[in-house]
Write a protein that holds these residues in place. Structure first.
Motif, mmCIF file in Angstrom:
data_model
loop_
_atom_site.group_PDB
_atom_site.id
_atom_site.type_symbol
_atom_site.label_atom_id
_atom_site.label_comp_id
_atom_site.label_asym_id
_atom_site.label_seq_id
_atom_site.Cartn_x
_atom_site.Cartn_y
_atom_site.Cartn_z
ATOM 1 N N GLU A 1 0.007 55.739 -19.702
ATOM 2 C CA GLU A 1 1.301 55.678 -20.391
ATOM 3 C C GLU A 1 2.385 56.376 -19.573
ATOM 4 O O GLU A 1 3.529 55.924 -19.519
ATOM 5 N N ALA A 2 2.007 57.482 -18.924
ATOM 6 C CA ALA A 2 2.975 58.204 -18.097
ATOM 7 C C ALA A 2 3.397 57.357 -16.898
ATOM 8 O O ALA A 2 4.564 57.382 -16.485
ATOM 9 N N GLN A 3 2.447 56.586 -16.342
ATOM 10 C CA GLN A 3 2.779 55.706 -15.215
ATOM 11 C C GLN A 3 3.697 54.572 -15.665
ATOM 12 O O GLN A 3 4.663 54.233 -14.979
ATOM 13 N N ILE A 4 3.392 53.966 -16.805
ATOM 14 C CA ILE A 4 4.235 52.886 -17.336
ATOM 15 C C ILE A 4 5.659 53.386 -17.522
ATOM 16 O O ILE A 4 6.637 52.697 -17.225
ATOM 17 N N ALA A 5 5.768 54.607 -18.014
ATOM 18 C CA ALA A 5 7.082 55.164 -18.335
ATOM 19 C C ALA A 5 7.946 55.395 -17.107
ATOM 20 O O ALA A 5 9.172 55.488 -17.209
ATOM 21 N N GLU A 6 7.328 55.487 -15.944
ATOM 22 C CA GLU A 6 8.083 55.766 -14.726
ATOM 23 C C GLU A 6 8.819 54.542 -14.183
ATOM 24 O O GLU A 6 9.741 54.667 -13.383
ATOM 25 N N PHE A 7 8.402 53.337 -14.612
ATOM 26 C CA PHE A 7 9.037 52.122 -14.090
ATOM 27 C C PHE A 7 10.443 51.953 -14.656
ATOM 28 O O PHE A 7 10.653 51.978 -15.859
ATOM 29 N N GLU A 8 11.387 51.743 -13.768
ATOM 30 C CA GLU A 8 12.758 51.469 -14.183
ATOM 31 C C GLU A 8 13.040 49.974 -14.198
ATOM 32 O O GLU A 8 13.866 49.498 -14.973
ATOM 33 N N ASP A 9 12.362 49.236 -13.347
ATOM 34 C CA ASP A 9 12.540 47.784 -13.291
ATOM 35 C C ASP A 9 11.637 47.139 -14.335
ATOM 36 O O ASP A 9 10.414 47.315 -14.287
ATOM 37 N N PRO A 10 12.196 46.374 -15.272
ATOM 38 C CA PRO A 10 11.374 45.767 -16.327
ATOM 39 C C PRO A 10 10.340 44.795 -15.789
ATOM 40 O O PRO A 10 9.252 44.663 -16.369
ATOM 41 N N ASP A 11 10.634 44.117 -14.663
ATOM 42 C CA ASP A 11 9.660 43.191 -14.081
ATOM 43 C C ASP A 11 8.459 43.947 -13.524
ATOM 44 O O ASP A 11 7.306 43.522 -13.690
ATOM 45 N N ASP A 12 8.729 45.066 -12.846
ATOM 46 C CA ASP A 12 7.632 45.893 -12.314
ATOM 47 C C ASP A 12 6.785 46.446 -13.457
ATOM 48 O O ASP A 12 5.551 46.490 -13.373
ATOM 49 N N LYS A 13 7.470 46.850 -14.497
ATOM 50 C CA LYS A 13 6.768 47.381 -15.671
ATOM 51 C C LYS A 13 5.875 46.308 -16.291
ATOM 52 O O LYS A 13 4.717 46.570 -16.634
#
Length: 365
Positions: free
Chosen positions: A242-254
């Motif tokens: 969850e912490a890794q997911i939260a670090e993405f700023e680009d919605p496509d990367d997420k």
């Protein structure tokens, strides 16, 4: 009216990782949450609500304002905290200030992460925290009980309060939480000034290893079996992911990252929704060209109370509320269309606001 939920647990169970996931997610521009620091380890977190975005698509406002809850990261409790071990009194005081508890429990093995309590045992970990809270509550109840016993000898009105305190003491002596005693609203008045720790609703988070994020494991299964009769929800999640997911700023990367892990939504969304539910909260909306906004109220509030969260004058001068059910607003596409089709209702002071209502208040200044 941001209410507080405190993250608690033993040291090294994943509490701070969970809190960091919330804070990182909030900082990401493309995220559903916004985080602002109030004081160290405290943050306001937006409650994800797809209804808000659907309303905004129709109304096209200048801004969208979600509703929020406050998350507090409370340092790890240890055995003996009720007697002051590990700065226990400070930590217990922090718990006393929150409205609900998110109890993170370690359900993974990792020899690189220290553990003072021996082999992984989620039920034992749960009971350690629970016992410390119960012991602190028992101390508070016994102190007030002594004072009330003296007063009850000369004031018959104190007998009812004394009876509640005796029941609370007996319940805690049996190793049970005050919440499970089922006190009525009137009976709770007797202990309201004590801010008892075990009177708060609890949400359990089973922090599992990556391989178990979808299925859980033997540890989370044991925990869920142990709490099934408590009526409390348990969320299985992998805090590090969850912490890794939260670090993405680009919605496509997420989205790509989540697809790789076969996730349809972050478990963090479920956690925030469950915490909102745990706090017995509900949402209504206001929708206009300036803003579409979600407002937090307690379930069961009437229209004037709901109006007060916008401004206290709205409650004082309340006349009527114009109400459209969310589904009707989406179906007809606008307030005007709902009015034309007879789906806009005029409600008075006794109206119980329903979750999802789109409202406009009439009031006297």
């Amino acid at each position: 009216m941001a209410l507080k939920a405190g993250i608690v647990g033993l040291p090294n169970v994943g509490k701070s990782t969970l809190f960091n996931a919330v804070s990182n997610s909030a900082k990401a521009q493309a995220s559903n949450y916004r985080f602002c620091t109030i004081e160290p380890n405290t943050g306001l977190v937006n409650v994800p609500d797809p209804r808000l975005n659907k309303l905004a698509e129709l109304v096209k406002p200048e801004r969208i304002v979600p509703t929020q809850i406050e998350i507090v990261d409370i340092a790890g409790l240890v055995r003996g905290a009720s007697k002051g071990e590990g700065l226990g009194n400070k930590f217990l005081a922090n718990i006393r200030e929150v409205d609900a508890i998110i109890h993170v429990i370690r359900c993974f093995e990792d020899e690189n992460i220290l553990r003072d309590e021996g082999p992984i045992n989620p039920v034992s970990d749960k009971e350690i925290i629970e016992t410390e809270l119960q012991l602190k509550d028992l101390e508070s109840v016994e102190k007030k009980l002594q004072r009330t016993e003296k007063l009850a000898k000369t004031d018959p009105k104190m007998k009812a309060e004394l009876d509640v305190l005796v029941r609370c003491k007996d319940h805690l002596d049996q190793g049970k939480n005050i919440l499970s005693l089922g006190l009525s609203k009137e009976e709770n008045v007797a202990i309201a000034d004590l801010f008892l720790l075990t009177a708060k609703p609890i949400l359990y988070v089973a922090n599992v290893d990556e391989a178990s994020m979808h299925t859980g494991n033997k540890f989370s299964a044991t925990l869920m079996e142990a709490v099934k009769n408590e009526g409390n929800e348990t969320i299985v999640m992998t805090n590090a992911i969850e912490a890794q997911i939260a670090e993405f700023e680009d919605p496509d990367d997420k989205a790509m990252f989540m697809e790789e892990y076969k996730m349809t939504e972050p478990a963090l969304d479920r956690l925030i929704h469950s915490t909102y539910k745990l706090l017995n909260l509900s949402t209504y909306f206001t929708a206009g060209v300036q803003e579409v906004r979600a407002w937090t109220i307690h379930k069961g509030w009437k229209a004037p109370q709901a109006a007060s969260v916008i401004h206290t004058d709205f409650e004082k001068g309340f006349i009527k509320a114009e109400v459209i059910a969310y589904d009707d607003f989406i179906k007809y596409g606008s307030e005007a269309a709902c009015r034309e089709n007879g789906r806009l209702r005029i409600e008075g002071k006794e109206y119980l606001v329903q979750d999802g209502d789109v409202m406009h208040f009439r009031f006297n200044v």
